[in-house]
Each structure stands twice: as C-alpha cells, then as structure tokens.
Design a protein around this motif. Structure first.
Motif, mmCIF file in Angstrom:
data_model
loop_
_atom_site.group_PDB
_atom_site.id
_atom_site.type_symbol
_atom_site.label_atom_id
_atom_site.label_comp_id
_atom_site.label_asym_id
_atom_site.label_seq_id
_atom_site.Cartn_x
_atom_site.Cartn_y
_atom_site.Cartn_z
ATOM 1 N N VAL A 432 0.837 -1.199 0.000
ATOM 2 C CA VAL A 432 0.000 0.000 0.000
ATOM 3 C C VAL A 432 0.874 1.252 0.000
ATOM 4 C CG1 VAL A 432 -1.563 1.367 1.416
ATOM 5 C CG2 VAL A 432 -2.026 -1.054 1.036
ATOM 6 N N VAL A 436 0.921 4.124 -3.023
ATOM 7 C CA VAL A 436 0.532 5.532 -2.868
ATOM 8 C C VAL A 436 1.716 6.456 -3.133
ATOM 9 C CG1 VAL A 436 -1.340 4.985 -1.297
ATOM 10 C CG2 VAL A 436 0.918 5.482 -0.364
ATOM 11 N N TYR A 531 -4.244 6.190 2.216
ATOM 12 C CA TYR A 531 -5.334 6.458 1.270
ATOM 13 C C TYR A 531 -5.423 7.941 0.943
ATOM 14 C CZ TYR A 531 -10.157 7.514 -0.079
ATOM 15 O OH TYR A 531 -11.275 8.010 -0.704
ATOM 16 N N SER A 538 -9.295 3.706 -7.122
ATOM 17 C CA SER A 538 -8.449 2.515 -7.163
ATOM 18 C C SER A 538 -7.942 2.078 -5.801
ATOM 19 C CB SER A 538 -7.248 2.756 -8.098
ATOM 20 O OG SER A 538 -7.675 3.080 -9.394
ATOM 21 N N ASN A 539 -7.941 2.958 -4.807
ATOM 22 C CA ASN A 539 -7.351 2.589 -3.515
ATOM 23 C C ASN A 539 -8.279 2.860 -2.336
ATOM 24 O OD1 ASN A 539 -7.301 5.359 -3.365
ATOM 25 N ND2 ASN A 539 -5.087 5.554 -3.204
ATOM 26 N N PHE A 542 -8.114 0.751 0.921
ATOM 27 C CA PHE A 542 -7.079 0.968 1.936
ATOM 28 C C PHE A 542 -7.680 1.617 3.186
ATOM 29 C CE2 PHE A 542 -3.823 1.633 -1.730
ATOM 30 C CZ PHE A 542 -3.977 0.311 -2.084
#
Length: 775
Positions: A432, A436, A531, A538-539, A542
């Motif tokens: 993650v 990011v 996040y 798309s995330n 998270f």
C-alpha cells in the motif's frame, strides 16, 4: 521632460517599422493599428501581411490578443494565420477543428488567442516589439476574413481581487500572476454559475509557447478539470521567476466532467459552435496559510491526543491508590486447593455438585474447539455433569458453564488474533505504501490533479505531499491505538498477578483480542493516511479494510466476554473478515448498476446470517456438514409443525439476527454494544464510574463524529470535476476540513468504544462465575 522621454521610443519604433516595410519585397507588410478591424480576402495567389508595433516599459508585461474570423466553412481550404514574434511563432487555421470522443469534429469560425508576452529586462529600459500577422490560404477562390489585434488592459491578476471573463474552446484565456513579496503560497479559486461546458484550469510557468488549446493544455504545468468550481494551490518555490500563467480552456465536449457522451461517430460533422459553448468564469487568487499555521496544526494534533495519555496516567494512579486492581477479589479460605481457572463450587448451575477441575478431570487437550463431539460409551452422572454438550443445553447458563477450558490453552488461542493481525498488517501495509508513493509521484510529475480526489479548497501541501492536513489528522488513530495497547498491557500484568492467587471470580480475562484491536486501530490510522495521500477509486479499500476488521473484532470481543470457550478461532475470524472486505470491494465495482450482484449478495448475506445465528444459538455445538439439511428439516418439523416450541435462548440470538437484517456491520457493533449494558442492568449488574463515563463519552463523540462524516467534501464515485463541486474551505485552525475533524473524533470515539469493552464488566470482579448469567 517626461513627454520628450516618452516620445523618443515612439519615434524610434515608427522609424523601425517604416524601414521594415520599405525593405520588404512586394510592398511589405501593411502597418497595423491596435483596436482596428481589418477585413480582406485571400486565395492561393494572394496573401496579407500586417505589422503591429508597440513599446513596453521596464517591469511591465504587455499582452496582445489576436481575434480572427472567417465566414468560410470549407475544411479543404481553411484560412491560415501565422503570428511571428521576437521569440516565437504561433499559427492556427480557421475553421479551427477540435476532435472529441469517437473522432467527432467540432468547427469554430471565430478564434482569438493571446500572444505569449515578452517582459523587458529591468536594466535595458523600454523595449520595442513588432508583431507580424500573415494571412494566407490555398483556396483557388477568395475567402473573406476579419482581423483584430488589441492590447490587453487587464492581463495581470491581483491578489484578493476577483476577475471576470468569458472563454470558449476557440477563444481560450490566460493571465499572469506575480507573487507578492510576503506571500509564499497562493490558492487559485475559480468559480462559474454554469456547470457546463466543461473547462480546464492550468497553471504554467512563464515559458513560450503557452499551451492553451484542448489538445495540448495537458502538456505543461498543473491542471484540473472544472464544472462550477476549481482550486489549485501554488507555491513560490515551484516557480523560479516567482510568477506564472493561469490558463483557462473550454473543452469541446462535456463527458470528461460527467456530461453526456456522444452516441456515435456520425452527425454534426460540419456544424459550427461559435456561440454555443461559452462560459463565464471568475478567478480569485488568495494567499494560502503561512508556515506558522503548519506548526500550530501539528502541535494541536499531537497535544490533543497526548492529553489522553495524561488522563490515563491520572486514572491509573488513582486506581493504584485505592487498591481496586490488586485487592478487590475476596479469595475465601474455602476455595478448594485443587481448583483452577474455570472451576466452580457448589451452585445452582451445577446441580449441587462440585465440578471437577482440569487437573482431576479429562486432559485439557481433550476439550477441543470442535463444535460437536462424539458421545461417550459411558453414561454416568459425573460425566453427564461435566460434558459440555450437556451443560450447554441448560435453559439458564452461567459463565462457569462456558469457561471450563484450561486458562493457558484458551489464552494461547486468543493470542493468535494478535500475531495474525500483525502479520496481516505488515503484508498489507508495505505494498500500500509503495503504491501511494507511486500515485503521488505521478501527480507531481504529470501535473494531473484529476488523479486524486482532494478537497482542493483545503489541501495544504508539504514536501511531496499534496494534502498534508488529511494525513496529519490520522495521527490520532495511531497514538490512541498505542495508548490502548499500553492500557491493555497494564491490565494484563495486574491480572497475571491476581491469577497467582487462584482467582475464580469475575469475567475470564483474555487479552489477545484487545491487543488485536489496538493494532487494528493503529493500522487504521496508517492506512487511512496512505489512502489520503491520493484518494481515488483505485485505492478506497485501503481506508475501509481495517474498519471492517475493527467492527468484527469488537463483535467477537462482545461475544467472547461471556462465551470464552466457544468463540471463533483467529483463522476463521480473519477469513470471514476477508470475505466481507471482498464483498465490499465487489459492491463498489459491480453494485452501482448491476442487479445480479445484489441478488447474489443478499443470498450470501441471508445464508451467512442463518449460519452465524445457528452457531450462536446452539452454543458452538452445531456441525456444518452434508447432514445439515436433514437436521434442519427435522428441527423445522418437530419444533414448528409437530409442536410449536419457543426458542431456548431468546435475547442474544434473536437480537443478532434482527440486527443483521436491519443495519450494516458497523452499526450492528454499536447496537450490540448498547444491548450489552442494558442486559447487565436487567441482570442486576451495575456500571462502575469509569465504564459509565466511557459509554457516555462514546455516544457523544460518535454523534459528533458522524455529523462531520456525512459532510461530503469529495467523491471518487463521480468525475473529478463533479467532485470538486463539493469542496469546502477549512474549518479548524485554517488548516483542517470537516473530514479531518471526522478523523480526530472517530479516533477518540473508537478509543472510548474499546475502553467500554475493556472495563464494562469490572463490577463482576468480586462475583463468582457460577453467579454470572450468560446472555
């Protein structure tokens, strides 16, 4: 004296223009005058050349705008306009063609462009500039045109002064802004009364050419799409010249901003759009916050939550002084020497007999976690009283009936929750963080601010981060999660000391789930911060994954408190959380317009709710195998058709099943959390001051937190331009927005919720387990 000084450059400029005209072949360019409309016609054998001269004072930036028009709609023979300046050439054709989706074309016969200005050096005095405009066409026939060249009076934007203007796809606009001496960062705010046409706001360095058309505006600088509102934060350090251009481009289609999508490639190919896509805009550039505000915001964030540490220390000191944790258990002399954790004496729940302890009964390992055990070959009275399948069928259950396993075995079982969630956190967080970082790098390199869904009216950058305030506000989850771990550790140590006195009072203390809850709270802060580095479609998972895990762990802890022997294992619990998270992601991806997903989801939800309710009702003795349908049919026939029998346990199972169908997972945690104290009161149990305070604080803080949660500031379910319509200014310290306040309050609310679970049954520490009812 001043008039003579001003006349000298003008005379020199006229002489220079006369010399160029005389030296040019074919009569040379026609001297042009600003503000005058020139009409003419061109063909393959004739063209027109105009020369416009002007003078700029030192430190003054003069911009020139060229307006052209042609009545011809013939795309085979457009009129070509070429503008030559001292440091560049700008050219376009009329009709000007824009291409949209499905290769649709949009033609504009009226075009106006602002020429890239050249600023004279401060030490060179007035600067003389000449602009040549060449008009030509390859048409075998005459094509009429109009030409107008003007000097812009309001080209430089001022701080805190709104400026109104109009733009269209073929008539883009851009303006200059210079940083004042005492301003290091500004926010460019653009508003419009109309949603469409879709537009683009771009910030570009003082470099020629300026990219001000739909097909090239994304080539340079920072840009974002816009409907009714846009905001871009610009820092002085990003522009060495301490000035920049603000460019406004109107797109030929609206689908990028959430508008209608062209249906096909055909139709309206040669239609002109001169007056149909104009947009009135207002731009205001305001100073952003100073560095001191960053320091104040960071101090506020850390000190606010460090005060919880101070409060915890004060409570711990007072409890040590009163001796509540170390001397509140009245261990009587009549306690059998061989009794152990979970053993009980004579009580109404044991039928007047003393149940055997693990040391004198079956081995601890024989009491496994399986839901159903085979019947023994012996049917003696002592075995009947000690067999869990018999004990758990009592109408009135007490805690001693469901806490018969060896304490060490059960504690190890619950510690698996802690170690598993650490493993999950490490393997989840590392990719993650890497992802990011890549997102933020792409935003910084490309300048595309449509990638991330920030609240641009309150997005304060720091370093490479575009919205540092949204990241900083998550510090509360990490600090309070760590504080909760310390509180649990302290209680764990004190409990171990108490267990040395062979304590068989109160709720069995298993801290594995509490440790897992503390880690989950910290990871929620870490992943929420990740996040908000670049929030988008798309995330989004998270930010939500550990929310589901926190809700699930709280439900497990509520049930485990009075059912320590039959709670779910860590492996099955985390597998269930994974299924829930997977369904949540699929719901976002497919659940918006697909009915089939909701049919499948509803079916899975009903079956899962029935399975969970059955397991709870039968106290872990229900077996999932191929014979489940035959047993279900028999129970339905005997209990519902042959004779109508009331359920043996009404409260827990019925409330859970109704809750499952009425509210979502998070709110079911809150509902069951409120149900637990009410059942305590019903069972003549009392609430101590600390859990009572935590319950009140939880309710108050959750109410305030949810208010700010529903203040929607952005939405990745919409286009970036539509999302920016929801943006709002900061509300706390000029640094934090509504969502940041939600972060602060939700962290405190979760912390108080955890404390409720941790301290709710402290009043039972002086009560024997064979007197504590199960619900």
């Amino acid at each position: 004296m001043a008039g003579g000084a001003a006349a000298a450059p003008g005379a020199l400029l006229c002489a220079l223009l006369w010399a160029v005209t005389a030296a040019a072949p074919g009569g040379g360019p026609a001297p042009g005058a600003f503000g005058r409309v020139y009409r003419g016609a061109v063909n393959i054998s004739s063209e027109r050349l105009y020369a416009f001269a002007y003078s700029s004072e030192p430190g003054q930036v003069d911009a020139v705008r060229v307006y052209v028009n042609s009545s011809s709609e013939n795309l085979q023979y457009p009129v070509l306009f070429v503008v030559r300046q001292q440091k560049g050439v700008l050219s376009w054709q009329v009709p000007l063609i824009f291409r949209g989706l499905y290769q649709r074309t949009y033609n504009y016969q009226e075009v106006s462009r602002t020429l890239c200005p050249s600023e004279p050096a401060p030490d060179t005095g007035p600067s003389d500039q000449i602009i040549f405009v060449d008009v030509a066409s390859m048409a075998p026939f005459n094509i009429a045109y109009e030409l107008l060249v003007t000097r812009l009076e309001s080209f430089q934007l001022k701080t805190n002064k709104p400026f109104n203007f109009t733009a269209s796809p073929s008539q883009p606009q851009y303006f200059l802004y210079k940083f004042p001496q005492d301003v290091d960062s500004v926010i460019i705010k653009v508003v419009s009364d109309a949603v469409y046409p879709c537009s683009v706001v771009s910030v570009q360095d003082i470099v020629c050419p300026v990219y001000d058309l739909d097909h090239n505006v994304e080539f340079n600088g920072v840009y974002q799409s816009m409907t009714k509102q846009a905001a871009i934060t610009v820092q002085r350090k990003d522009f060495p010249g301490e000035q920049f251009f603000v460019v406004f481009v109107i797109k030929p289609e609206d689908y990028a901003c959430g508008g209608s999508v062209p249906s096909s490639i055909h139709g309206n190919v040669n239609r002109t759009w001169n007056l149909q896509r104009t947009k009135n805009l207002q731009v205001t550039i305001v100073p952003s916050i100073k560095k001191s505000v960053y320091i104040q915001a960071m101090l506020f964030s850390f000190l606010s939550f460090l005060s919880f540490y101070m409060g915890s220390v004060v409570v711990a000191i007072n409890k040590n002084r009163s001796g509540i944790m170390t001397s509140s258990h009245p261990i009587t002399a009549s306690t059998p020497e061989g009794s152990s954790y979970g053993a009980i004496g004579t009580s109404s729940s044991s039928g007047g007999r003393q149940l055997s302890s693990p040391e004198h009964g079956p081995p601890a390992g024989s009491d496994t976690d399986s839901s159903v055990e085979e019947e023994s070959d012996f049917d003696t009275m002592p075995e009947i009283e000690s067999d869990k399948n018999v004990i758990r069928t009592k109408v009135f259950l007490y805690l001693s009936d469901l806490s018969r396993k060896d304490r060490r075995i059960v504690s190890k079982k619950y510690k698996i929750y802690f170690w598993n969630i650490i493993t999950i956190a490490v393997f989840y967080a590392l990719p993650v963080i890497q992802l990011v970082i890549t997102y933020q790098t792409v935003v910084n390199v490309t300048g595309n601010q449509d990638i991330c869904y920030y609240n641009f009216l309150c997005a304060h950058p720091l370093g490479v981060l575009s919205a540092f305030n949204n990241i900083l506000s998550n510090v509360g989850h990490m600090l309070l999660g760590f504080l909760f771990l310390l509180i649990v550790l302290r209680r764990d140590i004190l409990h171990r000391r108490a267990m040395e006195m062979k304590d068989d009072y109160g709720i069995p203390k298993h801290f594995g789930l509490f440790y897992a809850m503390g880690i989950a709270l910290m990871m929620e802060g870490v992943l929420s911060a990740c996040y908000h580095v670049c929030p988008n479609y798309s995330n989004f998972q998270f930010d939500t994954s550990f929310m589901y895990m926190i809700a699930g762990l709280c439900m497990l802890k509520l049930y485990q408190t009075r059912h320590p022997d039959i709670n779910a294992s860590a492996y099955s619990a985390y597998a269930s959380f994974a299924v829930v998270i997977c369904l949540a992601v699929l719901g976002v991806v497919f659940g918006k317009n697909d009915m089939w997903f909701w049919v499948i989801f509803s079916l899975i939800h009903v079956l899962a709710s029935l399975a969970l309710s059955t397991q709870i009702y039968y106290m872990g003795r229900f077996k999932m195998d191929l014979g489940i349908f035959r047993r279900a049919a028999m129970v339905l026939y005997t209990d519902c058709i042959q004779q109508c029998s009331r359920p043996m346990y009404m409260v827990g199972d019925f409330s859970l099943f109704c809750t499952s169908f009425s509210i979502c997972l998070v709110f079911s945690v809150q509902k069951r959390g409120l149900l637990h104290p009410s059942l305590q009161i019903r069972s003549s149990e009392k609430l101590l001051p600390i859990p009572l305070f935590c319950i009140v604080a939880t309710a108050v803080v959750w109410a305030a937190a949810l208010y700010f949660f529903f203040q929607t500031l952005s939405s990745w379910e919409e286009t970036p331009a539509e999302s920016r319509e929801k943006n709002r200014s900061c509300i706390l310290l000029g640094f934090f927005d509504d969502h940041d306040v939600w972060h602060f309050l939700s962290a405190a609310a979760l912390f108080f919720s955890f404390l409720v679970l941790l301290t709710l049954d402290d009043d039972l520490d002086t009560v024997r387990r064979d007197k504590i009812p199960v619900f």
